[in-house]
Design a protein around this motif. Structure first.
Motif, PDB file in Angstrom:
ATOM      1  N   VAL A  40      42.301  46.634  86.481  1.00 20.75           N
ATOM      2  CA  VAL A  40      40.908  46.219  86.647  1.00 20.75           C
ATOM      3  C   VAL A  40      40.492  45.500  85.370  1.00 20.75           C
ATOM      4  O   VAL A  40      40.576  46.067  84.279  1.00 20.75           O
ATOM      5  N   ASP A  41      40.058  44.250  85.516  1.00 28.52           N
ATOM      6  CA  ASP A  41      39.608  43.486  84.344  1.00 28.52           C
ATOM      7  C   ASP A  41      38.225  43.952  83.906  1.00 28.52           C
ATOM      8  O   ASP A  41      37.375  44.266  84.727  1.00 28.52           O
ATOM      9  N   ASN A  42      38.019  43.970  82.591  1.00 27.52           N
ATOM     10  CA  ASN A  42      36.717  44.334  81.996  1.00 27.52           C
ATOM     11  C   ASN A  42      36.188  45.661  82.528  1.00 27.52           C
ATOM     12  O   ASN A  42      35.007  45.781  82.865  1.00 27.52           O
ATOM     13  N   ALA A  43      37.057  46.636  82.592  1.00 32.92           N
ATOM     14  CA  ALA A  43      36.696  47.924  83.182  1.00 32.92           C
ATOM     15  C   ALA A  43      36.077  48.879  82.173  1.00 32.92           C
ATOM     16  O   ALA A  43      36.451  48.898  81.005  1.00 32.92           O
ATOM     17  N   ASP A  44      35.136  49.666  82.662  1.00 28.46           N
ATOM     18  CA  ASP A  44      34.644  50.815  81.914  1.00 28.46           C
ATOM     19  C   ASP A  44      35.534  51.984  82.337  1.00 28.46           C
ATOM     20  O   ASP A  44      35.531  52.380  83.503  1.00 28.46           O
TER      21      ASP A  44
END
Length: 61
Positions: A40-44
């Motif tokens: 998952v890109d740019n995931a928290d």
């Protein structure tokens, strides 16, 4: 960010994880069943981990 996920084994598992993540706003999700990974890109981290685990799978640290 790559998440190691246990318990995914089929297309249904893949769809369940993708739907759970789409529901919280992550649309660019890649599920690799052979490796047991979800990318998952740019995931928290905590938010994604919770969504995956709420779907019935285990995220390995």
């Amino acid at each position: 960010m790559v998440f190691k996920v246990e318990g995914m084994s089929c297309g249904h598992c893949k769809m369940a994880v993708e739907k759970a993540l789409e529901a919280i706003g992550y649309t660019d999700v890649k599920v690799d069943l052979e490796k047991g990974e979800v990318t998952v890109d740019n995931a928290d981290y905590d938010t994604v981990k919770k969504a995956i685990e709420d779907s019935g799978y285990t995220v390995k640290s």
